[in-house]
Scaffold this active site. Structure first.
Site, short mmCIF file in Angstrom:
data_model
loop_
_atom_site.label_atom_id
_atom_site.label_comp_id
_atom_site.label_asym_id
_atom_site.label_seq_id
_atom_site.Cartn_x
_atom_site.Cartn_y
_atom_site.Cartn_z
N ARG A 43 0.84 -1.20 0.00
CA ARG A 43 0.00 0.00 0.00
C ARG A 43 0.87 1.25 0.00
O ARG A 43 1.82 1.33 0.77
CB ARG A 43 -0.91 0.00 1.24
CG ARG A 43 -2.20 0.74 1.06
CD ARG A 43 -3.07 0.63 2.29
NE ARG A 43 -3.56 -0.72 2.53
CZ ARG A 43 -4.39 -1.05 3.52
NH1 ARG A 43 -4.80 -0.11 4.35
NH2 ARG A 43 -4.79 -2.29 3.68
N SER A 72 -8.41 -0.13 0.13
CA SER A 72 -9.29 -0.46 1.25
C SER A 72 -9.96 0.80 1.78
O SER A 72 -10.68 1.48 1.06
CB SER A 72 -8.50 -1.19 2.33
OG SER A 72 -9.36 -1.67 3.34
N HIS A 73 -9.70 1.14 3.05
CA HIS A 73 -10.35 2.32 3.65
C HIS A 73 -9.38 3.50 3.78
O HIS A 73 -9.69 4.48 4.45
CB HIS A 73 -10.91 1.96 5.03
CG HIS A 73 -9.85 1.50 5.99
ND1 HIS A 73 -9.35 0.21 5.97
CD2 HIS A 73 -9.18 2.15 6.96
CE1 HIS A 73 -8.43 0.10 6.90
NE2 HIS A 73 -8.31 1.26 7.53
N LYS A 81 -3.81 -6.51 -2.61
CA LYS A 81 -3.99 -7.69 -1.75
C LYS A 81 -3.80 -8.88 -2.66
O LYS A 81 -4.37 -8.93 -3.75
CB LYS A 81 -5.38 -7.68 -1.12
CG LYS A 81 -5.59 -6.57 -0.10
CD LYS A 81 -7.00 -6.58 0.48
CE LYS A 81 -7.16 -5.46 1.52
NZ LYS A 81 -8.53 -5.39 2.06
N ASP A 92 -16.92 -1.01 4.04
CA ASP A 92 -15.70 -0.23 3.81
C ASP A 92 -15.46 -0.07 2.31
O ASP A 92 -16.24 -0.54 1.48
CB ASP A 92 -14.51 -0.85 4.53
CG ASP A 92 -14.02 -2.13 3.89
OD1 ASP A 92 -14.82 -2.82 3.23
OD2 ASP A 92 -12.83 -2.47 4.06
N ASP A 111 -13.58 -1.36 0.03
CA ASP A 111 -13.46 -2.48 -0.92
C ASP A 111 -14.40 -3.63 -0.59
O ASP A 111 -14.30 -4.70 -1.19
CB ASP A 111 -12.01 -2.96 -1.03
CG ASP A 111 -11.47 -3.57 0.26
OD1 ASP A 111 -11.93 -3.19 1.35
OD2 ASP A 111 -10.56 -4.43 0.18
N ASP A 154 -14.93 -5.65 2.03
CA ASP A 154 -14.62 -6.88 2.80
C ASP A 154 -14.90 -6.72 4.29
O ASP A 154 -14.67 -7.64 5.06
CB ASP A 154 -13.19 -7.37 2.55
CG ASP A 154 -12.12 -6.35 2.90
OD1 ASP A 154 -12.44 -5.30 3.49
OD2 ASP A 154 -10.93 -6.62 2.59
N ARG A 155 -15.44 -5.55 4.71
CA ARG A 155 -15.75 -5.36 6.13
C ARG A 155 -17.19 -4.85 6.29
O ARG A 155 -17.70 -4.14 5.44
CB ARG A 155 -14.78 -4.36 6.77
CG ARG A 155 -13.36 -4.89 6.80
CD ARG A 155 -12.46 -4.06 7.70
NE ARG A 155 -12.25 -2.72 7.17
CZ ARG A 155 -12.36 -1.61 7.90
NH1 ARG A 155 -12.72 -1.67 9.16
NH2 ARG A 155 -12.12 -0.43 7.35
N THR A 165 -4.18 -9.98 14.84
CA THR A 165 -5.00 -9.15 13.97
C THR A 165 -4.42 -9.15 12.55
O THR A 165 -3.21 -9.18 12.37
CB THR A 165 -5.04 -7.71 14.52
OG1 THR A 165 -5.81 -7.71 15.72
CG2 THR A 165 -5.67 -6.75 13.53
N GLU A 176 -12.70 -10.42 13.24
CA GLU A 176 -11.81 -9.52 13.95
C GLU A 176 -12.48 -8.17 14.15
O GLU A 176 -13.41 -7.81 13.44
CB GLU A 176 -10.45 -9.38 13.26
CG GLU A 176 -10.48 -8.97 11.82
CD GLU A 176 -9.06 -8.79 11.27
OE1 GLU A 176 -8.11 -8.67 12.05
OE2 GLU A 176 -8.93 -8.74 10.04
N MET A 177 -11.97 -7.44 15.12
CA MET A 177 -12.61 -6.22 15.59
C MET A 177 -12.76 -5.17 14.50
O MET A 177 -13.65 -4.32 14.57
CB MET A 177 -11.77 -5.67 16.76
CG MET A 177 -12.44 -4.60 17.55
SD MET A 177 -13.94 -5.17 18.35
CE MET A 177 -14.73 -3.60 18.68
N SER A 178 -11.94 -5.21 13.48
CA SER A 178 -12.01 -4.20 12.42
C SER A 178 -13.22 -4.39 11.51
O SER A 178 -13.56 -3.51 10.73
CB SER A 178 -10.74 -4.25 11.56
OG SER A 178 -10.61 -5.52 10.97
N HIS A 186 -13.71 -7.49 9.62
CA HIS A 186 -13.54 -8.64 8.72
C HIS A 186 -14.20 -9.86 9.37
O HIS A 186 -13.92 -10.19 10.51
CB HIS A 186 -12.04 -8.95 8.51
CG HIS A 186 -11.30 -7.90 7.76
ND1 HIS A 186 -11.24 -7.87 6.39
CD2 HIS A 186 -10.58 -6.83 8.18
CE1 HIS A 186 -10.51 -6.84 5.99
NE2 HIS A 186 -10.11 -6.19 7.06
#
Length: 458
Positions: A15, A103-104, A113, A237, A239, A241-242, A301, A320-322, A324
């Protein structure tokens, strides 16, 4: 030779800032390194996709050119959500692909990715691409190129599997990210009445940042739920994925609590299955998973680390907390915000009051994710390493060091870990009471002040 910035090779993706640390020339070199690694793993073809960022078409063309220069065939699926790229890799039999996405991150960023032979690249594998380029260890050949539209197959796969018990009335906020091109169609096909917020794809993100992990980015969903008869809100988000979830009353159901509902559903059909959660997640998760007949597994994570852990343990579910969420049961084991939203609606459609079901999930007093911003790349990792060596925490019952420092107390936990995407320390605190929360924060404040003079956000 094109100047290559080592710092763009992150822990679970590549990135950088477009035109500065990430150029079309750099993308082509990365493509050739990726193609060379693909050949070493006996991969014949790779899928290439991109999100809705303005720099996406040029970078996708450049990385595809590099992949083909290494002798690997390219299947271009165009503008898709990241999970659709993963789906295409399975559906088209390549098990390999690269998603051009920031992503974000802010609009000026983009990145890659990557997945090879079923493995999402992370850590040393990503560093190995950098080393290949530096050493000019690059294969050459003439890979073919073709385009393929994966959208219908993806939507049909989900709607063929997920059935709602009743029509749902929902708000969706795509934040002008690429999910906006597909989410409204998906949920309408599932039988939902859909109110769209910012579903036109616009890489400048003119309305709010496409990151549902930040409460301020969910404000429009809260307002829409308040002003309409919609019963639940979903947000995605940049892309796709969340997943973010908001109840009718405007309560944010953070992903670790979403995982409780998902885990209970999966474990109802699969007693004894493993469920993975990351170090940022609530300590209420492990007993919940056990009480529902599952085996809790804590992990580092990062989407690629979680996917590796799913392979290693055979877990059927992870989160996970984000935001995903990974379903191995009935799905492929990759993170997919659109699919997770569909699974959530399947569960919620069985009850008359979805918000009541979500609000009843166990909850603790906690902080949102807090960030200590540091000046330079790598400074955060050095600081965490120093803490792991020297820090002493008052009243700690256990210190978990798989990913930073998660310090467990009798009545709560504190976490400090290095972000793998930006030079920040990520913090989170949770406790049984406000008094305990303040005590744990004070313990961390004392410990952090001993090793850094950076401004603390708590």
């Amino acid at each position: 030779m094109t100047k290559l910035s080592k710092e763009i090779f992150k822990a679970y993706d590549i990135r950088g800032v477009v035109g500065k640390t990430l150029t079309q020339e750099t993308a082509q070199l990365i493509g050739q390194a990726l193609g060379s690694e693909a050949r070493a793993r006996h991969v014949k073809a790779m899928v290439v996709g991109r999100d809705g960022r303005l720099s996406g078409p040029d970078l996708a063309a450049a990385i595809a050119k590099g992949i083909r220069a290494a002798g690997i065939d390219v299947i271009d699926v165009g503008m898709v959500a990241t999970p659709m790229l993963y789906f295409a890799a399975y559906e088209l039999g390549t098990l390999s692909g690269v998603m051009v996405t920031g992503s974000h991150n802010p609009p000026e960023y983009n990145g890659f990715k990557m997945m090879l032979a079923g493995d999402t690249l992370s850590g040393e594998d990503i560093q190995a691409l950098y080393q290949r380029i530096v050493a000019k260890d690059l294969a050459s050949g003439e890979g073919s190129y073709r385009e393929h539209d994966i959208a219908d197959a993806y939507l049909e796969r989900i709607t063929g599997d997920i059935k709602l018990s009743r029509p749902m009335n929902i708000v969706i906020d795509c934040g002008n990210g690429v999910a906006g091109a597909f989410a409204p169609t998906l949920y309408r096909r599932l039988g939902c009445k859909v109110r769209e917020l910012f579903c036109d794809v616009d890489g400048t993100f003119p309305n709010h940042h496409p990151d549902p992990a930040k409460p301020e980015n969910l404000a429009d969903v809260v307002t829409a739920l308040n002003k309409t008869d919609a019963e639940i809100g979903l947000a995605f988000d940049g892309d796709g994925d969340r997943l973010g979830v908001v109840t009718k009353e405007g309560n944010i159901i953070w992903p670790d609590r979403q995982l409780m509902l998902f885990a209970a559903d999966v474990l109802e059909r699969n007693q004894g299955a493993k469920v993975i959660y990351d170090v940022k997640s609530t300590r209420l998760l492990a007993p919940w998973i056990r009480d529902n007949g599952g085996i809790p597994v804590m992990a580092r994570t990062g989407h690629s680390f979680i996917k590796a852990k799913i392979k290693e343990t055979g877990a059927l579910m992870a989160g996970e907390m984000s935001g995903h969420v990974f379903f191995k049961e009935r799905w492929y084991g990759f993170d997919d915000g659109l699919y997770a939203g569909a699974r959530l609606l399947e569960i919620l459609s069985r009850v008359d009051d979805p918000s009541a079901l979500l609000n009843a999930l166990p909850n603790a007093i906690s902080t949102p994710e807090l960030n200590i911003k540091l000046a330079a790349e790598g400074e955060n990792h050095a600081l965490i390493a120093k803490l792991q060596e020297t820090a002493v925490f008052d009243g700690a019952e256990e210190i978990i060091t798989m990913d930073g420092l998660r310090v467990e107390y009798r009545d709560g936990f504190g976490l400090a870990r290095a972000s793998n995407t930006t030079p920040v320390i990520v913090l989170r605190f949770e406790a049984d009471s406000e008094e305990a929360l303040e005590r744990i924060k004070a313990d961390f404040r004392r410990t952090l002040c001993a090793v850094t003079d950076a401004a603390l956000p708590f």
